[in-house]
Scaffold this motif. Sequence first.
Motif, short mmCIF file in Angstrom:
data_model
loop_
_atom_site.label_atom_id
_atom_site.label_comp_id
_atom_site.label_asym_id
_atom_site.label_seq_id
_atom_site.Cartn_x
_atom_site.Cartn_y
_atom_site.Cartn_z
N ALA A 80 0.85 -1.20 0.00
CA ALA A 80 0.00 0.00 0.00
C ALA A 80 0.87 1.24 0.00
O ALA A 80 2.10 1.17 0.16
N ASN A 81 0.23 2.36 -0.19
CA ASN A 81 0.88 3.65 -0.04
C ASN A 81 0.80 4.06 1.44
O ASN A 81 -0.17 3.71 2.12
N PRO A 82 1.77 4.78 1.97
CA PRO A 82 1.68 5.20 3.38
C PRO A 82 0.40 5.97 3.71
O PRO A 82 -0.03 5.97 4.86
N SER A 83 -0.21 6.59 2.69
CA SER A 83 -1.43 7.38 2.92
C SER A 83 -2.71 6.63 2.53
O SER A 83 -3.80 7.21 2.60
N SER A 84 -2.60 5.38 2.11
CA SER A 84 -3.79 4.58 1.80
C SER A 84 -4.61 4.37 3.08
O SER A 84 -4.10 4.44 4.19
N ILE A 85 -5.92 4.09 2.89
CA ILE A 85 -6.80 3.75 4.01
C ILE A 85 -6.99 2.24 4.01
O ILE A 85 -7.43 1.66 3.01
N VAL A 86 -6.69 1.61 5.15
CA VAL A 86 -6.72 0.14 5.23
C VAL A 86 -7.42 -0.27 6.53
O VAL A 86 -7.27 0.37 7.56
N GLY A 87 -8.18 -1.37 6.45
CA GLY A 87 -8.77 -1.95 7.66
C GLY A 87 -10.28 -1.97 7.64
O GLY A 87 -10.89 -2.47 6.72
N SER A 88 -10.87 -1.42 8.70
CA SER A 88 -12.33 -1.41 8.88
C SER A 88 -12.88 -2.83 8.88
O SER A 88 -13.80 -3.16 8.13
N ILE A 89 -12.32 -3.67 9.73
CA ILE A 89 -12.75 -5.07 9.82
C ILE A 89 -13.97 -5.13 10.72
O ILE A 89 -13.87 -5.29 11.94
N GLY A 90 -15.12 -4.99 10.13
CA GLY A 90 -16.38 -4.99 10.86
C GLY A 90 -17.54 -5.18 9.91
O GLY A 90 -17.36 -5.27 8.70
N VAL A 91 -18.75 -5.27 10.45
CA VAL A 91 -19.96 -5.49 9.66
C VAL A 91 -21.02 -4.50 10.11
O VAL A 91 -21.12 -4.18 11.30
N ARG A 92 -21.82 -4.03 9.18
CA ARG A 92 -22.87 -3.08 9.52
C ARG A 92 -24.15 -3.41 8.77
O ARG A 92 -24.13 -4.04 7.72
N MET A 93 -25.28 -2.98 9.34
CA MET A 93 -26.57 -3.13 8.70
C MET A 93 -27.30 -1.79 8.83
O MET A 93 -27.44 -1.25 9.93
N ASP A 94 -27.73 -1.25 7.71
CA ASP A 94 -28.33 0.09 7.69
C ASP A 94 -29.80 0.04 7.33
O ASP A 94 -30.23 -0.79 6.53
N SER A 95 -30.56 0.95 7.90
CA SER A 95 -31.97 1.11 7.56
C SER A 95 -32.38 2.53 7.97
O SER A 95 -31.53 3.36 8.30
N PHE A 96 -33.69 2.79 7.95
CA PHE A 96 -34.21 4.08 8.36
C PHE A 96 -35.38 3.86 9.31
O PHE A 96 -35.97 2.78 9.35
N GLY A 97 -35.73 4.90 10.05
CA GLY A 97 -36.91 4.85 10.91
C GLY A 97 -37.83 6.02 10.62
O GLY A 97 -37.45 7.17 10.83
N PHE A 98 -39.03 5.72 10.13
CA PHE A 98 -39.98 6.77 9.75
C PHE A 98 -41.18 6.85 10.70
O PHE A 98 -42.18 7.50 10.40
N VAL A 99 -41.10 6.16 11.85
CA VAL A 99 -42.27 6.03 12.72
C VAL A 99 -42.75 7.40 13.21
O VAL A 99 -43.95 7.73 13.10
#
Length: 324
Positions: free
Chosen positions: A168-187
């Motif tokens: 990689a380049n020293p300024s590259s962005i690496v990682g973010s080892i995680g999981v997400r689930m997105d939605s909205f709330g209109f109640v």
Amino acid sequence: MFGKKKDNGALPGSNRVPVTSNEVMQQLAIDYMKDRKWRRIFKFAVLGLIIIYFISVAKMASKEAGFAGASAPHTALVELNGVIGIGGGIAADQANQSIRKAFEARNSKGVVLRINSPGGSPVQSDEINSEISRLKQLYPSKPVHVVVSDVCASGGYYIAAAADNIYANPSSIVGSIGVRMDSFGFVDAMQKLGVERRSLTAGENKSILDPFLPTKPSQEAHAREMLGVVHQEFINVVKDGRGDRLTDNPDLFSGLFWSGRQAKDLGLIDDFGGLNHVAANVIGEDRIVDYTYRPDFFEQFSKDLGVSIATTLGALFTSSMTLE
């Protein structure tokens, strides 16, 4: 006595405006010119589509010939750019097709995957990772390395973990080892507007995480448990790929991301370097042949149209799980 009747072209008892023979001929000529104009436009449109089609076919044929004609030893390149998913920039079917061609090429001495991706579908990421692992066993003499461009995060890193080494380049962005689930709330908004939600389901949890209904604690707990299972799969893949090169850092699998320089200290990458450096100094072949699959004009147009519609609707009404 009755006088001479003047023939003006009108029928007896008719209120129609008299039309001379010259006017009739003139109108017929105008109609003919209009029809001819539209026929000509249609013909040009069809001709243009035919030309575009044959250009696309010629480009694909030329590219295939280029693969077959790579008779000299070279480094095989596959570009993986964009969000990972069936309707995104990186789909497993197309990516794996490119990677297979890169490995199968008789004179490719090594494979470089140049990744620039923020992540995406865990399923698509795993399919690409698994295919890379399979091909490594099938072609043990051909190393496969990842070169990170701007970003190699989450699902992008999931893919990269299968490589022998990551650069990689020293300024590259690496990682973010995680999981997400997105939605909205209109109640609350629905209550203010006086909108009533009507949803008929068979199965008490069928409407889980419906953005128009209040969240139930039991359903949220189920979703979090599922995310935890997928997250553990991600962690296992990274540990299997990186082994003891990873440092013992509690934040490594927390979803945080780092610069390339920080990632090197954490063992997420092996060294700094770009495509040309890896080709010439690591694989030992500075000749680079690009095996990246790229759709033709018609395929790309239809895909973009379908994706734009599906993405707009899906973002509003569904929850999606991503490695981002």
